[in-house]
Design a protein around this motif. Sequence first.
Motif, PDB file in Angstrom:
ATOM      1  N   PHE A 199       0.860  -1.194   0.000  1.00  0.00           N
ATOM      2  CA  PHE A 199       0.000   0.000   0.000  1.00  0.00           C
ATOM      3  C   PHE A 199       0.894   1.243   0.000  1.00  0.00           C
ATOM      4  CE2 PHE A 199      -2.907   3.216   1.404  1.00  0.00           C
ATOM      5  CZ  PHE A 199      -4.168   2.763   1.040  1.00  0.00           C
ATOM      6  N   TYR A 200       0.527   2.210  -0.850  1.00  0.00           N
ATOM      7  CA  TYR A 200       1.298   3.450  -0.972  1.00  0.00           C
ATOM      8  C   TYR A 200       0.412   4.664  -0.708  1.00  0.00           C
ATOM      9  CZ  TYR A 200       4.579   0.476  -3.577  1.00  0.00           C
ATOM     10  OH  TYR A 200       5.453  -0.522  -3.962  1.00  0.00           O
ATOM     11  N   PHE A 201       0.872   5.560   0.163  1.00  0.00           N
ATOM     12  CA  PHE A 201       0.245   6.871   0.353  1.00  0.00           C
ATOM     13  C   PHE A 201       1.038   7.856  -0.503  1.00  0.00           C
ATOM     14  CE2 PHE A 201      -0.676   4.439   4.138  1.00  0.00           C
ATOM     15  CZ  PHE A 201      -2.017   4.712   4.379  1.00  0.00           C
ATOM     16  N   VAL A 202       0.394   8.389  -1.545  1.00  0.00           N
ATOM     17  CA  VAL A 202       1.129   9.175  -2.540  1.00  0.00           C
ATOM     18  C   VAL A 202       0.633  10.620  -2.557  1.00  0.00           C
ATOM     19  CG1 VAL A 202       1.795   9.352  -4.968  1.00  0.00           C
ATOM     20  CG2 VAL A 202       1.414   7.092  -3.943  1.00  0.00           C
ATOM     21  N   GLY A 203       1.553  11.542  -2.382  1.00  0.00           N
ATOM     22  CA  GLY A 203       1.212  12.956  -2.459  1.00  0.00           C
ATOM     23  C   GLY A 203       0.917  13.374  -3.887  1.00  0.00           C
ATOM     24  N   THR A 204       0.058  14.389  -4.039  1.00  0.00           N
ATOM     25  CA  THR A 204      -0.263  14.937  -5.352  1.00  0.00           C
ATOM     26  C   THR A 204      -0.089  16.455  -5.318  1.00  0.00           C
ATOM     27  OG1 THR A 204      -2.617  15.050  -4.747  1.00  0.00           O
ATOM     28  CG2 THR A 204      -1.887  13.093  -5.957  1.00  0.00           C
ATOM     29  N   PRO A 205       0.004  17.115  -6.469  1.00  0.00           N
ATOM     30  CA  PRO A 205       0.164  18.578  -6.483  1.00  0.00           C
ATOM     31  C   PRO A 205      -1.010  19.281  -5.806  1.00  0.00           C
ATOM     32  CG  PRO A 205       0.652  17.644  -8.643  1.00  0.00           C
ATOM     33  CD  PRO A 205       0.066  16.535  -7.823  1.00  0.00           C
ATOM     34  N   ILE A 206      -0.734  20.417  -5.166  1.00  0.00           N
ATOM     35  CA  ILE A 206      -1.805  21.183  -4.531  1.00  0.00           C
ATOM     36  C   ILE A 206      -2.339  22.267  -5.465  1.00  0.00           C
ATOM     37  CG2 ILE A 206      -1.013  20.727  -2.188  1.00  0.00           C
ATOM     38  CD1 ILE A 206       0.234  23.513  -2.139  1.00  0.00           C
ATOM     39  N   GLY A 207      -1.789  22.350  -6.653  1.00  0.00           N
ATOM     40  CA  GLY A 207      -2.263  23.348  -7.607  1.00  0.00           C
ATOM     41  C   GLY A 207      -1.504  23.273  -8.911  1.00  0.00           C
ATOM     42  N   ASN A 208      -0.188  23.316  -8.816  1.00  0.00           N
ATOM     43  CA  ASN A 208       0.668  23.290  -9.994  1.00  0.00           C
ATOM     44  C   ASN A 208       0.981  21.845 -10.365  1.00  0.00           C
ATOM     45  OD1 ASN A 208       2.786  23.491 -11.870  1.00  0.00           O
ATOM     46  ND2 ASN A 208       3.526  25.391 -10.955  1.00  0.00           N
ATOM     47  N   LEU A 209       0.515  21.407 -11.538  1.00  0.00           N
ATOM     48  CA  LEU A 209       0.699  20.015 -11.946  1.00  0.00           C
ATOM     49  C   LEU A 209       2.170  19.616 -12.101  1.00  0.00           C
ATOM     50  CD1 LEU A 209      -2.153  19.449 -14.577  1.00  0.00           C
ATOM     51  CD2 LEU A 209      -2.060  18.670 -12.207  1.00  0.00           C
ATOM     52  N   LYS A 210       3.048  20.606 -12.183  1.00  0.00           N
ATOM     53  CA  LYS A 210       4.477  20.302 -12.307  1.00  0.00           C
ATOM     54  C   LYS A 210       5.075  19.808 -10.982  1.00  0.00           C
ATOM     55  CE  LYS A 210       5.281  23.668 -16.016  1.00  0.00           C
ATOM     56  NZ  LYS A 210       6.000  24.911 -16.398  1.00  0.00           N
ATOM     57  N   ASP A 211       4.357  20.044  -9.867  1.00  0.00           N
ATOM     58  CA  ASP A 211       4.840  19.581  -8.559  1.00  0.00           C
ATOM     59  C   ASP A 211       4.519  18.100  -8.391  1.00  0.00           C
ATOM     60  OD1 ASP A 211       5.849  22.052  -7.798  1.00  0.00           O
ATOM     61  OD2 ASP A 211       3.960  22.683  -6.876  1.00  0.00           O
ATOM     62  N   PHE A 212       5.057  17.296  -9.274  1.00  0.00           N
ATOM     63  CA  PHE A 212       4.784  15.860  -9.287  1.00  0.00           C
ATOM     64  C   PHE A 212       6.088  15.157  -9.630  1.00  0.00           C
ATOM     65  CE2 PHE A 212       2.579  12.025 -11.148  1.00  0.00           C
ATOM     66  CZ  PHE A 212       1.888  11.682  -9.999  1.00  0.00           C
ATOM     67  N   SER A 213       6.646  14.440  -8.664  1.00  0.00           N
ATOM     68  CA  SER A 213       7.977  13.867  -8.832  1.00  0.00           C
ATOM     69  C   SER A 213       7.953  12.602  -9.690  1.00  0.00           C
ATOM     70  CB  SER A 213       8.581  13.541  -7.467  1.00  0.00           C
ATOM     71  OG  SER A 213       7.911  12.427  -6.894  1.00  0.00           O
ATOM     72  N   GLN A 214       9.127  12.238 -10.159  1.00  0.00           N
ATOM     73  CA  GLN A 214       9.256  11.001 -10.923  1.00  0.00           C
ATOM     74  C   GLN A 214       8.874   9.804 -10.058  1.00  0.00           C
ATOM     75  OE1 GLN A 214       9.923  11.004 -14.110  1.00  0.00           O
ATOM     76  NE2 GLN A 214       9.956   8.788 -14.409  1.00  0.00           N
ATOM     77  N   ASN A 215       9.219   9.887  -8.783  1.00  0.00           N
ATOM     78  CA  ASN A 215       8.884   8.798  -7.851  1.00  0.00           C
ATOM     79  C   ASN A 215       7.371   8.647  -7.702  1.00  0.00           C
ATOM     80  OD1 ASN A 215       9.272   6.721  -6.023  1.00  0.00           O
ATOM     81  ND2 ASN A 215       9.710   8.073  -4.292  1.00  0.00           N
ATOM     82  N   GLN A 216       6.657   9.768  -7.580  1.00  0.00           N
ATOM     83  CA  GLN A 216       5.198   9.711  -7.481  1.00  0.00           C
ATOM     84  C   GLN A 216       4.592   9.120  -8.756  1.00  0.00           C
ATOM     85  OE1 GLN A 216       5.024  13.927  -6.723  1.00  0.00           O
ATOM     86  NE2 GLN A 216       4.100  13.619  -4.708  1.00  0.00           N
ATOM     87  N   LYS A 217       5.069   9.584  -9.890  1.00  0.00           N
ATOM     88  CA  LYS A 217       4.564   9.113 -11.179  1.00  0.00           C
ATOM     89  C   LYS A 217       4.798   7.614 -11.337  1.00  0.00           C
ATOM     90  CE  LYS A 217       5.056   9.984 -16.171  1.00  0.00           C
ATOM     91  NZ  LYS A 217       5.604   8.679 -16.582  1.00  0.00           N
ATOM     92  N   GLU A 218       6.017   7.165 -11.073  1.00  0.00           N
ATOM     93  CA  GLU A 218       6.349   5.749 -11.250  1.00  0.00           C
ATOM     94  C   GLU A 218       5.575   4.865 -10.280  1.00  0.00           C
ATOM     95  OE1 GLU A 218      10.569   5.438 -10.948  1.00  0.00           O
ATOM     96  OE2 GLU A 218      10.934   6.393 -12.906  1.00  0.00           O
ATOM     97  N   THR A 219       5.324   5.378  -9.074  1.00  0.00           N
ATOM     98  CA  THR A 219       4.557   4.596  -8.099  1.00  0.00           C
ATOM     99  C   THR A 219       3.128   4.384  -8.590  1.00  0.00           C
ATOM    100  OG1 THR A 219       5.876   5.399  -6.238  1.00  0.00           O
ATOM    101  CG2 THR A 219       3.704   4.502  -5.725  1.00  0.00           C
ATOM    102  N   LEU A 220       2.485   5.450  -9.056  1.00  0.00           N
ATOM    103  CA  LEU A 220       1.100   5.324  -9.531  1.00  0.00           C
ATOM    104  C   LEU A 220       1.022   4.487 -10.806  1.00  0.00           C
ATOM    105  CD1 LEU A 220      -0.389   8.874  -8.823  1.00  0.00           C
ATOM    106  CD2 LEU A 220      -0.507   6.807  -7.427  1.00  0.00           C
ATOM    107  N   GLU A 221       2.074   4.511 -11.596  1.00  0.00           N
ATOM    108  CA  GLU A 221       2.116   3.662 -12.788  1.00  0.00           C
ATOM    109  C   GLU A 221       2.256   2.186 -12.425  1.00  0.00           C
ATOM    110  OE1 GLU A 221       4.152   6.589 -16.155  1.00  0.00           O
ATOM    111  OE2 GLU A 221       5.429   5.429 -14.789  1.00  0.00           O
ATOM    112  N   SER A 222       2.852   1.917 -11.263  1.00  0.00           N
ATOM    113  CA  SER A 222       3.166   0.530 -10.900  1.00  0.00           C
ATOM    114  C   SER A 222       2.044  -0.189 -10.160  1.00  0.00           C
ATOM    115  CB  SER A 222       4.429   0.502 -10.030  1.00  0.00           C
ATOM    116  OG  SER A 222       4.146   1.009  -8.723  1.00  0.00           O
ATOM    117  N   VAL A 223       1.127   0.563  -9.523  1.00  0.00           N
ATOM    118  CA  VAL A 223       0.098  -0.089  -8.707  1.00  0.00           C
ATOM    119  C   VAL A 223      -1.045  -0.598  -9.586  1.00  0.00           C
ATOM    120  CG1 VAL A 223       0.648   1.325  -6.692  1.00  0.00           C
ATOM    121  CG2 VAL A 223      -1.176   2.066  -8.259  1.00  0.00           C
ATOM    122  N   ASP A 224      -1.867  -1.450  -8.997  1.00  0.00           N
ATOM    123  CA  ASP A 224      -3.013  -2.007  -9.716  1.00  0.00           C
ATOM    124  C   ASP A 224      -4.265  -1.167  -9.539  1.00  0.00           C
ATOM    125  OD1 ASP A 224      -1.808  -4.705 -10.565  1.00  0.00           O
ATOM    126  OD2 ASP A 224      -1.391  -4.643  -8.410  1.00  0.00           O
TER     127      ASP A 224
END
Length: 269
Positions: free
Chosen positions: A5-30
């Motif tokens: 289970f992953y608790f993943v932060g998301t941008p609070i307004g600016n979509l650029k505030d999204f790390s590679q780690n966050q992106k790869e985690t959401l890509e990896s989960v089911d």
Amino acid sequence: MNGKFYFVGTPIGNLKDFSQNQKETLESVDVILCEDTRTSRVLLNHYNINKELLSYHKFNYKTMNPKVIEILKSNKNVALISDAGMPVISDPGAEIIQELIKNGIEYTVIGGVSAFVNAFILSGFTYPFTFLGFLPEKNKEIKNFLMEYINLNSTLIFYSSVHNLNNDIQTLYKFLGDRKICVARELTKHFEEVKFSTLKEGINITNKGEFVIVIDKPIKNEDEDNKTLDEKLEYYLSLGYSKNDSIKQIAKDKKMSKSEVYNYFVKKD
């Protein structure tokens, strides 16, 4: 074998505030749990992330928790995101953590931006700070909630909605007295706005979006310290406290035992 289970932060307004780690985690989960699937799809579509989305919010988390555990026990990985910022903060999540621990399921946090942290830094007020989220909805609950923090030597941070901002500031003034405040909105966005004022004066800020209210520490007032027990009682009764609650607060203020203060007023009666 269980999933993770992953608790993943998301941008609070600016979509650029999204790390590679966050992106790869959401890509990896089911499966991705989110407050509002429509809001989350804006972010996920922007980064071409296509996963099963399940609604998870304050109205359904109790019924969803057993289902989430079942998904994890079928060896699927699950992520929880909020509409903006870090999940669990002012949103459900603590309860699922207890279920994860009970069932021996691995979990972790993939950090990101949080509105109250940004607002605290922008305020220029000093630590320690205490994050208190949204005020309770009912007046009686507000009184009981704020009692613990009236004289706390800490910067206080609250969230407020567009419909409640002015009422929240008036309520905080009633219980906390006049203090310097910083109010921030649309954090990290093009129209980010930060205004300074006092609780007594209120705030003149664009009435749109979600707000963070940062309240400076109470000013040390020797006159307040020198108030008699009777003056203290009169003050707390004027705030709508019961006599018993007033006595509890006076005992804290004066660093006396509750029984000492209580006996003082019993003798007077």
